[in-house]
Design an enzyme around this catalytic site. Structure first.
Site, mmCIF file in Angstrom:
data_model
loop_
_atom_site.group_PDB
_atom_site.id
_atom_site.type_symbol
_atom_site.label_atom_id
_atom_site.label_comp_id
_atom_site.label_asym_id
_atom_site.label_seq_id
_atom_site.Cartn_x
_atom_site.Cartn_y
_atom_site.Cartn_z
ATOM 1 N N HIS A 263 0.820 -1.208 0.000
ATOM 2 C CA HIS A 263 0.000 0.000 0.000
ATOM 3 C C HIS A 263 0.852 1.255 0.000
ATOM 4 O O HIS A 263 0.555 2.220 -0.686
ATOM 5 C CB HIS A 263 -0.911 -0.028 1.218
ATOM 6 C CG HIS A 263 -2.006 -1.016 1.046
ATOM 7 N ND1 HIS A 263 -2.864 -1.365 2.043
ATOM 8 C CD2 HIS A 263 -2.374 -1.727 -0.033
ATOM 9 C CE1 HIS A 263 -3.720 -2.246 1.586
ATOM 10 N NE2 HIS A 263 -3.433 -2.500 0.338
ATOM 11 N N ARG B 114 -4.204 -4.486 -17.136
ATOM 12 C CA ARG B 114 -4.169 -5.716 -16.324
ATOM 13 C C ARG B 114 -5.215 -5.600 -15.217
ATOM 14 O O ARG B 114 -4.949 -5.060 -14.149
ATOM 15 C CB ARG B 114 -2.780 -5.904 -15.720
ATOM 16 C CG ARG B 114 -1.684 -6.199 -16.742
ATOM 17 C CD ARG B 114 -0.330 -6.357 -16.046
ATOM 18 N NE ARG B 114 0.655 -7.023 -16.873
ATOM 19 C CZ ARG B 114 1.695 -6.422 -17.442
ATOM 20 N NH1 ARG B 114 1.878 -5.137 -17.291
ATOM 21 N NH2 ARG B 114 2.563 -7.131 -18.154
ATOM 22 N N GLU C 5 0.169 -16.525 -25.721
ATOM 23 C CA GLU C 5 1.172 -16.674 -24.658
ATOM 24 C C GLU C 5 1.620 -18.113 -24.499
ATOM 25 O O GLU C 5 2.565 -18.386 -23.763
ATOM 26 C CB GLU C 5 0.569 -16.237 -23.307
ATOM 27 C CG GLU C 5 0.055 -14.837 -23.287
ATOM 28 C CD GLU C 5 -0.410 -14.432 -21.897
ATOM 29 O OE1 GLU C 5 0.296 -13.665 -21.248
ATOM 30 O OE2 GLU C 5 -1.497 -14.904 -21.469
ATOM 31 N N ARG D 78 9.997 -17.250 -15.785
ATOM 32 C CA ARG D 78 10.292 -15.840 -16.062
ATOM 33 C C ARG D 78 10.766 -15.067 -14.836
ATOM 34 O O ARG D 78 11.376 -14.011 -14.945
ATOM 35 C CB ARG D 78 9.079 -15.144 -16.696
ATOM 36 C CG ARG D 78 7.876 -15.054 -15.794
ATOM 37 C CD ARG D 78 6.638 -14.644 -16.561
ATOM 38 N NE ARG D 78 6.297 -13.238 -16.363
ATOM 39 C CZ ARG D 78 5.172 -12.690 -16.800
ATOM 40 N NH1 ARG D 78 4.288 -13.406 -17.488
ATOM 41 N NH2 ARG D 78 4.916 -11.434 -16.591
ATOM 42 N N CYS E 82 2.481 -7.114 -26.333
ATOM 43 C CA CYS E 82 2.429 -6.283 -25.119
ATOM 44 C C CYS E 82 3.336 -6.783 -24.000
ATOM 45 O O CYS E 82 3.160 -6.398 -22.850
ATOM 46 C CB CYS E 82 0.997 -6.159 -24.617
ATOM 47 S SG CYS E 82 0.242 -7.739 -24.216
HETATM 48 C C1 PEP Z 1 2.896 -11.345 -21.051
HETATM 49 O O1 PEP Z 1 2.832 -12.489 -20.607
HETATM 50 O O2 PEP Z 1 3.732 -10.996 -21.907
HETATM 51 C C2 PEP Z 1 1.958 -10.300 -20.591
HETATM 52 C C3 PEP Z 1 1.899 -9.132 -21.181
HETATM 53 O O3 PEP Z 1 1.176 -10.574 -19.524
HETATM 54 P P1 PEP Z 1 1.724 -10.613 -18.021
HETATM 55 O O4 PEP Z 1 3.106 -10.046 -18.013
HETATM 56 O O5 PEP Z 1 0.743 -9.803 -17.234
HETATM 57 O O6 PEP Z 1 1.677 -12.073 -17.720
HETATM 58 MG MG MG Z 2 1.117 -13.123 -19.478
#
Ligand code: PEP
Ligand code: MG
Length: 761
Positions: free
Chosen positions: A375, A482, A617, A651, A688
């Site tokens: 927060h 998001r 994805e 990731r 994106c």
């Molecule tokens: C992605 O996976 O590239 C994406 C834009 O979504 P997030 O990073 O919110 O998983």
């Molecule tokens: Mg994603």
């Protein structure tokens, strides 16, 4: 035998008497060690225990026996246990009491022959907590097996509170509060932490230490203390209400929701109930607050769920405020007491505490214990303060007035930096200001490449506080909103009306610019703490995002309903994450259409136009692109996830983050395949993931045929500057020549291309 007569401390009886006697000992002008020696004798006598020992946390994550009555005195300053080792180390690590009638049969028991403790069967140990840290452990032991009562555990905890002051201020030389600091040495320090907000700040340290020292622990007048507590609680509630009403952050935005949650805590009955109970047990109002707060902190330390830790911080913040009300020290740090460029350093901090600082002087914030979605981080972002977090023990190494640099971009802090570092950062600040001015100048320049190809740069967003970035960056729209972020910072599922208002605010801020709402993408690292989820071995591959939404459609239905209603009379764009097979998109689409039909049947207003898209994805989609794209209005590549799944590489794993380059030719070929399918099927394709915001990667993307990408707002200027200088047709030819190459990356070739064409990446 407890030997109290040898030490000249007559036996005492009852917890109140014990506390009074402890206070007498602490008031004596003796050395800290002498006081500790007397304290253990007194406690052993009072608790009818053969042994009382005090262990103190020392550097190297260990606790050391500092004083004992009953164990061999030769073990004092010799016996050490690592955190988590033995019973004492376990208490230090977990910050919770441990009461055992047969200590030696406990799995954590670690035998230390030098102490002679083998004759003692029962064991009661409690952590000694100070400012949220375990600074020691207080133990009593008895020869005969016995069960310690709740009252005894409570009494020992209160005793630990009293001796915490002696340990913290006792200057033992090796105690953590003394040892961990390098005050006086004036060393320059450089630390890497977690970037909480963007921005660079140079300024001077202000230690956020609103802690009130509680020196009177017990009271004979319970009614008087209860009255003081109630008055202070009433004042606290009123002050929180006033602060929220008058704060210039009060209007809209999730920081407002955050502060509302804070207000809710101030009125929480179970908290005030616990405080009242502690006062009724004979504590002063201040000691009661500290007692409840210590218990809460101990729970917080054990808490791994970041959301719950954050709730505890809010309560911790409130408790500190309550103490200040009791002490009559309620005024916020006066503006004139702050340096012109204040960098506030806090162990932890609630959102309201940050608002107490004069905004015109507040430049930076360093918090030891916090997270990106905390927060206080959200409020810091809303205030535009450069903020970094995650530096355990840093506050102990800083003195008020120390020169500090906070680099919110990289998550670095410099304490007492050398002059050349200051000058480098001053240059960096000036450079950023110049660069920002240049990028700002590009905002109105049309988005057309060097040879005349139009392109579209959008921003990724997820919070209302991000929305001003749309104007500031000059982006064409929001390519990825998001929606899960609203859910992640809430304390329960946002209701229909809350969701609807949130989406409406986004659309209002965007005006004519398109917004792509991504349906809830929860699971894996995106945790909703109020949502019970099964334990999963591989959460990234688990029951998450659309999979969960299709199995339990209530949530998705409500979200779609809120989006439909919020977009009445406008163009609604929704995309679905983590689709692994085209049929899943079909199901999501059917669900959306049901909700549209339902809204219409009920006479509710609906969007003028709807576009439904898919996120690419999951690699399985690469072999069903035509089939998939046949059914969608648009698609956006989520490259963060696509690369993680293609290379089977987590990731978020720090060891793997450098292993596979985004500019790997096989990944490039996969992306090219998506672009070609889009062209073939007449479906607009965008991208994106984070790579879109990195100029060299963005260059590769236009080379692959992408004309529409979405990125972090701060990247729009730099990427636009590169695209304006790039000949898209030429880079397409160049990229085509690289695609069939073997090897892990085409990065050097692209760098060379950029240099050859005078493109600054
Ligand atoms: C992605 O996976 O590239 C994406 C834009 O979504 P997030 O990073 O919110 O998983
Ligand atoms: Mg994603």
């Amino acid at each position: 035998m407890n030997g109290n007569t040898q030490s000249g401390v007559p036996p005492a009886a009852g917890p109140r008497m014990l506390l009074r006697r402890l206070r007498e000992i602490m008031a004596r002008p003796d050395s800290a060690q002498t006081r500790l020696d007397q304290i253990v004798v007194l406690i052993a006598a009072n608790m009818v225990a053969e042994v009382c020992s005090v262990y103190v946390a020392v550097p190297g994550d260990q606790v050391e026996l500092f004083a004992t009555e009953g164990l061999k005195r030769s073990a004092v300053h010799q016996t050490r246990l690592k955190l988590g080792e033995g019973l004492v180390g376990t208490i230090a690590a977990d910050a919770t009491p441990l009461a055992l009638s047969d200590a030696q049969s406990h799995p954590a028991f670690a035998f230390r022959p030098e102490t002679g403790e083998e004759t003692y069967h029962s064991f009661l140990g409690v952590p000694v907590l100070h400012s949220g840290r375990t600074i020691g452990v207080l133990v009593v032991q008895n020869v005969s097996p016995r069960t310690y009562t709740e009252d005894e555990i409570e009494a020992l905890q209160i005793t630990a509170m009293v001796i915490a002051e002696t340990l913290a201020t006792g200057n033992f030389g090796t105690a953590p509060t003394a040892a961990a600091t390098d005050h006086g040495q004036k060393l320059s320090l450089h630390r890497l932490g977690l970037s909480l907000t963007d921005g660079i700040a140079l300024g001077y340290a202000v230690l956020h230490e609103p802690r009130v020292v509680v020196d009177v622990i017990i009271s004979d007048d319970v009614e008087y203390e209860a009255g003081r507590l109630n008055t202070a609680l009433a004042e606290l509630r009123l002050s929180v209400d006033v602060m929220l009403a008058s704060s210039d952050l009060a209007l809209g935005g999730e920081h407002h929701d955050v502060l509302e949650a804070y207000r809710m805590f101030a009125h929480d009955q179970s908290w005030s109930g616990k405080l009242e109970e502690a006062v009724r047990s004979g504590l002063t109002a201040e000691a009661a607050v500290e007692r409840v707060q210590n218990e809460m902190r101990a729970r917080m330390l054990r808490q791994t769920n970041p959301y719950l830790r954050e709730r505890f911080h809010d309560l911790d913040d409130l408790a500190r405020r309550l103490l200040r009300h009791l002490a009559g020290k309620t005024t916020a740090p006066a503006a004139e007491d702050l340096p012109e460029d204040a960098i506030v350093i806090a162990r932890n901090m609630g959102p309201a505490e940050l608002l107490d600082y004069d905004r015109s002087r507040l430049r930076g914030l360093i918090i030891e214990d916090t997270s990106l979605t905390s927060h206080v981080a959200i409020v810091a972002r809303a205030l535009g303060v450069a903020a970094v977090g995650g530096f355990e023990g840093l506050a102990d190494r800083i003195e008020p007035g120390d020169a500090i640099i906070v680099d919110g971009e990289s998550g670095e802090v410099y304490i007492r930096p050398d002059l050349d570092v200051v000058s480098a950062f001053s240059d960096k600040v000036r450079f950023r200001a110049r660069q920002q001015a240049q990028y700002a100048a590009l905002r109105k320049v049309s988005s057309v490449s060097r040879e005349g190809t139009p392109f579209t740069l959008d921003i990724n967003s997820g919070l209302l506080v991000d929305l001003p970035n749309l104007d500031d960056s000059g982006a064409a729209g929001i390519g990825l909103f998001r929606t899960e972020l609203q859910f992640m910072i809430a304390s329960r599922f946002p209701r229909f009306e809350e969701q609807r208002r949130h989406y409406r605010a986004v659309l209002d801020a965007a005006g004519d610019r398109p917004v792509v709402f991504r349906s809830l993408d929860i699971g894996s690292d995106k945790v909703l703490p109020y949502l019970r989820r099964p334990q999963e071995d591989n959460p990234a591959l688990g029951w998450r995002a659309l999979r969960m939404a299709l199995d339990r459609p209530g949530l998705l239905k409500l979200q779609m309903r809120a989006l439909i209603s919020a977009s009445a009379g406008r163009h609604l764009r929704v995309m679905f994450p983590l689709v692994a097979d085209a049929y899943e998109f079909g199901e999501a689409k059917a669900l959306f259409e049901q909700e549209m039909a339902r809204t219409k049947t009920r006479g509710g207003p609906v969007p003028d136009k709807v576009s439904l898209g898919v996120m690419i994805e999951v690699p399985s989609l690469l072999w069903q692109l035509d089939h998939l794209l046949n059914d969608v209005d648009f698609a956006s590549v989520g490259s963060n996830d696509l690369i993680q799944f293609m290379f089977a590489s987590d990731r978020g794993h720090p060891r793997l983050s450098q292993r596979y380059d985004t500019l790997n030719p096989s990944f490039m070929r996969a992306l090219r395949k998506v672009v070609e399918a889009g062209e073939r099927m007449g479906v607009p394709i965008s991208l994106c993931g984070e790579m879109a915001g990195r100029p060299l990667e963005a260059l590769a993307l236009v080379g692959l045929g992408f004309r529409h990408i979405s990125m972090a707002p701060a990247s729009v200027g730099p990427v636009k500057a590169v695209f304006l200088e790039t000949d898209f047709q030429d880079i397409e030819l160049f990229m085509a020549s690289l695609l069939d190459r073997p090897g892990p990356t085409i990065r050097p070739q692209l760098v060379e291309y950029a240099a050859r064409h005078g493109i600054e990446v």
